[in-house]
Motif scaffolding. Sequence first.
Motif, PDB file in Angstrom:
ATOM      1  N   LEU A   1     -11.172  -0.479  22.747  1.00  0.00           N
ATOM      2  CA  LEU A   1     -10.198  -0.229  21.686  1.00  0.00           C
ATOM      3  C   LEU A   1     -10.765  -0.736  20.372  1.00  0.00           C
ATOM      4  O   LEU A   1     -11.057  -1.928  20.231  1.00  0.00           O
ATOM      5  N   TYR A   2     -10.940   0.191  19.438  1.00  0.00           N
ATOM      6  CA  TYR A   2     -11.440  -0.157  18.109  1.00  0.00           C
ATOM      7  C   TYR A   2     -10.255  -0.211  17.159  1.00  0.00           C
ATOM      8  O   TYR A   2      -9.654   0.818  16.848  1.00  0.00           O
ATOM      9  N   LEU A   3      -9.925  -1.417  16.698  1.00  0.00           N
ATOM     10  CA  LEU A   3      -8.861  -1.528  15.701  1.00  0.00           C
ATOM     11  C   LEU A   3      -9.446  -1.336  14.307  1.00  0.00           C
ATOM     12  O   LEU A   3     -10.570  -1.743  14.019  1.00  0.00           O
ATOM     13  N   SER A   4      -8.649  -0.731  13.447  1.00  0.00           N
ATOM     14  CA  SER A   4      -8.986  -0.639  12.038  1.00  0.00           C
ATOM     15  C   SER A   4      -8.878  -2.026  11.408  1.00  0.00           C
ATOM     16  O   SER A   4      -8.409  -2.972  12.049  1.00  0.00           O
ATOM     17  N   GLY A   5      -9.317  -2.180  10.166  1.00  0.00           N
ATOM     18  CA  GLY A   5      -9.172  -3.464   9.486  1.00  0.00           C
ATOM     19  C   GLY A   5      -7.704  -3.835   9.306  1.00  0.00           C
ATOM     20  O   GLY A   5      -6.887  -2.980   8.964  1.00  0.00           O
ATOM     21  N   HIS A   6      -7.385  -5.086   9.583  1.00  0.00           N
ATOM     22  CA  HIS A   6      -6.016  -5.569   9.389  1.00  0.00           C
ATOM     23  C   HIS A   6      -5.994  -6.679   8.351  1.00  0.00           C
ATOM     24  O   HIS A   6      -6.847  -7.563   8.344  1.00  0.00           O
ATOM     25  N   LEU A   7      -4.995  -6.593   7.479  1.00  0.00           N
ATOM     26  CA  LEU A   7      -4.871  -7.470   6.312  1.00  0.00           C
ATOM     27  C   LEU A   7      -3.662  -8.390   6.465  1.00  0.00           C
ATOM     28  O   LEU A   7      -2.733  -8.089   7.237  1.00  0.00           O
ATOM     29  N   PRO A   8      -3.618  -9.488   5.698  1.00  0.00           N
ATOM     30  CA  PRO A   8      -2.438 -10.370   5.711  1.00  0.00           C
ATOM     31  C   PRO A   8      -1.351  -9.808   4.799  1.00  0.00           C
ATOM     32  O   PRO A   8      -1.026 -10.394   3.768  1.00  0.00           O
ATOM     33  N   GLU A   9      -0.831  -8.662   5.211  1.00  0.00           N
ATOM     34  CA  GLU A   9       0.178  -7.981   4.400  1.00  0.00           C
ATOM     35  C   GLU A   9       1.509  -8.045   5.137  1.00  0.00           C
ATOM     36  O   GLU A   9       1.585  -7.802   6.347  1.00  0.00           O
ATOM     37  N   LEU A  10       2.572  -8.368   4.415  1.00  0.00           N
ATOM     38  CA  LEU A  10       3.906  -8.415   5.012  1.00  0.00           C
ATOM     39  C   LEU A  10       4.438  -6.998   5.186  1.00  0.00           C
ATOM     40  O   LEU A  10       3.978  -6.066   4.515  1.00  0.00           O
ATOM     41  N   PRO A  11       5.393  -6.820   6.108  1.00  0.00           N
ATOM     42  CA  PRO A  11       5.908  -5.467   6.382  1.00  0.00           C
ATOM     43  C   PRO A  11       6.433  -4.756   5.133  1.00  0.00           C
ATOM     44  O   PRO A  11       6.413  -3.526   5.061  1.00  0.00           O
ATOM     45  N   ASP A  12       6.894  -5.517   4.124  1.00  0.00           N
ATOM     46  CA  ASP A  12       7.392  -4.870   2.895  1.00  0.00           C
ATOM     47  C   ASP A  12       6.276  -4.537   1.911  1.00  0.00           C
ATOM     48  O   ASP A  12       6.546  -4.081   0.803  1.00  0.00           O
ATOM     49  N   GLY A  13       5.020  -4.775   2.306  1.00  0.00           N
ATOM     50  CA  GLY A  13       3.894  -4.430   1.466  1.00  0.00           C
ATOM     51  C   GLY A  13       3.393  -5.560   0.571  1.00  0.00           C
ATOM     52  O   GLY A  13       2.402  -5.398  -0.149  1.00  0.00           O
ATOM     53  N   THR A  14       4.046  -6.715   0.656  1.00  0.00           N
ATOM     54  CA  THR A  14       3.604  -7.863  -0.144  1.00  0.00           C
ATOM     55  C   THR A  14       2.249  -8.376   0.346  1.00  0.00           C
ATOM     56  O   THR A  14       2.037  -8.519   1.550  1.00  0.00           O
TER      57      THR A  14
END
Lengths: 170, 170, 170
Positions: C40-53
């Motif tokens: 399973l290759y995940l895309s890059g994940h960021l420290p972003e909150l669900p509301d986009g913050t």
Amino acid sequence: MTAEERATDLGLEIPDFAVTPYTGLKYGAVRSHRRVGEVLYLSGHLPELPDGTVFHAGTLGESLTVEEGYAAARLACLNALAGIRLAVGSLDAVAAVIGSVNFVVCRPSFPDIHLVASGCTDLLRDVFGSEIGVGGRTTVGITALARGHCFETVLTLQVATGGLWGDQTL
Amino acid sequence: MTAEERATDLGLEIPDFAVTPYTGLKYGAVRSHRRVGEVLYLSGHLPELPDGTVFHAGTLGESLTVEEGYAAARLACLNALAGIRLAVGSLDAVAAVIGSVNFVVCRPSFPDIHLVASGCTDLLRDVFGSEIGVGGRTTVGITALARGHCFETVLTLQVATGGLWGDQTL
Amino acid sequence: MTAEERATDLGLEIPDFAVTPYTGLKYGAVRSHRRVGEVLYLSGHLPELPDGTVFHAGTLGESLTVEEGYAAARLACLNALAGIRLAVGSLDAVAAVIGSVNFVVCRPSFPDIHLVASGCTDLLRDVFGSEIGVGGRTTVGITALARGHCFETVLTLQVATGGLWGDQTL
């Protein structure tokens, strides 16, 4: 439409690495790709013209605009398409873009590296379609690339292993 | 000649990670490698001496010369060779270097990161030969690595899965 | 204890990407993951909150402390856990963390990027346990990420392919 038909339709001028080899060969002991089973690992591809010219050398947020960075990313992707043809004979052998890792040379705090990387991933989508051509993505703002290049992409793809394409690979 | 014979012939002093463990373990929750089928994923390897000394700490284009960076890249590769032995028992189990991702700490506009990374990829070629040992390559100039290290390499390899080597892996 | 049980036990608030989609979709032509066989290759994940913050925007060694970077890395990992659930239905389908590539935005000479990345890899260990949850690791200090983010992680995992989970993937 197939990917090769779309490439023709878009008027893409994909280099032929059998004529003008993968430019990475000048940078060290490197080959353009490896394939293991149905996974094709492409080497890093740069926005370099077939004659060796560095296209839009420089730094985003300093000497280059987002539009210039986008064009460089698109050219790097065009070279990667040449790498795919060299590896598996045809763009039509691609079953899925697994993902791209995109490096953008930029100033600290430059906020728009993702807009630059889209020069690469938009072209992948346009050539392979949304199902096959949109994969995972990582975009990273960095300090430098070889010879002043502003962008590099590293693609991993799922490719067909049987039948027509199965015999054409390393 | 096999890879192990070439390593002996070159007089390489490859650490034994069973005696002096993979240095990455000090940096966090990490292991030196994982293998899935015939693909061996090595963790990042640094130019760190077995006693934990950072070799040629610093920045290319500032405090370090290309020659020093090349030597650091070669040492990182030597550590990666130890990681390969730990993972699959012998360098001779390597069927192909799939690729390397090489990170070089440098000043902005430093143009020669590719010459630094060749310290790693030249050694891979010399140990495994041109067919097996030359893979894809990506080299990226970055801001910093842990503890002032100037170079890190991440290798992915195709390894034999059956017979002698097949039983020695995770 | 299973990984899902540990996630509950730790009180993790893992987003549901079926409700608040993978934030990467806003950045370009990208999907959250691809799976090929048991990888399973995940895309890059960021420290972003669900509301986009953007959580803890900034630069390590300048505007952010190691503790803030650690918290950002942990949030990026939490988003990656959501990506795993989206891809294979449950955290319990993970057979092994193959590895993580962690990017930390920092000032030159910042020596502690590995302490920041541990916010991600400690959580992987706590959720999946030491055998499954500790994989290879690479941590790189870089110039910039999209929209001022300070951290990004790219995970690759081995997942179960048969039975319960085998039918739930792309």
